[in-house]
Design an enzyme around this catalytic site. Sequence first.
Site, PDB file in Angstrom:
ATOM      1  CB  CYS A  57     -38.932 -28.868 -18.446  1.00  0.00           C
ATOM      2  SG  CYS A  57     -38.387 -27.807 -17.078  1.00  0.00           S
ATOM      3  CG  HIS A  75     -43.804 -27.578 -17.664  1.00  0.00           C
ATOM      4  ND1 HIS A  75     -43.440 -28.898 -17.679  1.00  0.00           N
ATOM      5  CD2 HIS A  75     -42.836 -26.931 -16.958  1.00  0.00           C
ATOM      6  CE1 HIS A  75     -42.322 -29.067 -17.007  1.00  0.00           C
ATOM      7  NE2 HIS A  75     -41.919 -27.888 -16.563  1.00  0.00           N
TER       8      HIS A  75
END
Length: 496
Positions: A325, A422
């Site tokens: 991320c 994630h």
Amino acid sequence: MLGTASDVGKSVVTAGLCRLLADAGMDVVPFKAQNMANQAGVTRGGLEMPRAQILQAHAARQEPHVDMGPILLKPVTHTGAQVIVLGKVMGHVEASQYFADTSGLAAIAEAALRRLADRHDVIVLEGAGSPVEINLWPRDFVNLRSARAVNAALILVADIDRGGVFAQAIGTLDLLPADDWGRVLGIIVNRFRGDPALFEDGVSMLEQLTGLPVLAVVPYLDHGLDEEDRPLSIPINTRAPAGMLRAGALLGPSVSNTDDLAPLLAEPDVHLSWITDPRLVAEQDLLILPASKATVADLVHHAASGLCHAVREAHREGAWALGLCGGYQMLGTSLDDRAGTEGGPRSWPGLGLLPIGTVFEPLKRTQQSRCVSAWPVPGRSLVGYEIHHGRSHATGGGEPLVLEAGAEIGWRHDRAVGCYLHGLLADDEWRGAFLNVVRKDRGYCLRSVRVADPIDLRIDRWAQHLRRSFRGDAWARLLATVQGSSTPGLRAGAGE
């Protein structure tokens, strides 16, 4: 339950109670009116909510819902935060602006609590910080105001590991208003190291001084669950024993979603450590850049500390880099934050290890995602969630990490890999294949796929540990209180 301070373990105590009550056949849900944390996740409907309440919902065997954590503050600067209300970004506010009037958010939180009360039998409330910050009482709607709204029974959690447990408990109880003190069922002493029998005299003293029972003395346990106020509990700046693959994760001020790293703990040959000392970077085989709520600000911090230079040099000498991320964005060549979402300069150079650029936009992408791996396990189905303002695009060579998508999901080039998903490392097959690529390149033996402990197993292990920690018939009495409550379900609040 209330807490004597922040970070006394209330979020996992709440999770443990949710699992124990659910396993006792109750329709139970968690609730926290307001959460200040960078650890967040995404519901099935694409709404953002605190990771702590997502964990607690799973513990309660419920689908996570934004009513369980209606207000989320994600710090971006030392004095400002992004405000998320019922899963959607409402904007950025400074602390002075936020605390000027909390009545509107308090009403939203109470309405969410009422909806949960209408739909479920038992609610386990979690407070925030200390309930007796008396200067904050007029605008604190997370602790006593929420508890009063549903006539909650209260339990006080104190952390003996930090010291001063008598002052913690007695000071908090002495400052509680009389009506609230009258609803306190007892005290949980958390994070006791050593033999709890050695604290028997302390229990007697605490009970005599407070007039309340000590319900449990909970021994310290590395439970592997999210802690709301701290990153994943792994060593900081430690060297690996000989023969182990050395994995160092960069620890920044706004690091977030660090549970992404937890599956690496299942690998017996991997030594995982947080890294803040640039001198240790050169020793790592794999450098991991986790997510961040303030990506640009954290990157500026890493540059000032010398970590950026050290990472570039280590990569040049053969180390691998994995960005998740915000960490993926850092690996690129440029970060453009004209939208001002990331708490730093409006533009900043990346590490330059991946040929991608990132532009931050006001609209946040929040969704559960499913994609298909292109490397290192072609065709492997991957599931997880995305939560980011940045939009990344390829600027040169390299290859996509997943099929039918480009740098907007993930990219790889040379020994650098990055992805927005994630939960990527939670896929055992993907993690095992990726680590074997690193192992082979760095001269280690290949390993078979290891299966990380699933979240339900970790919750069960913690819940049973908590259950064994209750003293005498304390758990039976607490359960009877819940079952016999005349309110629409007992509300027990666990404070930090």
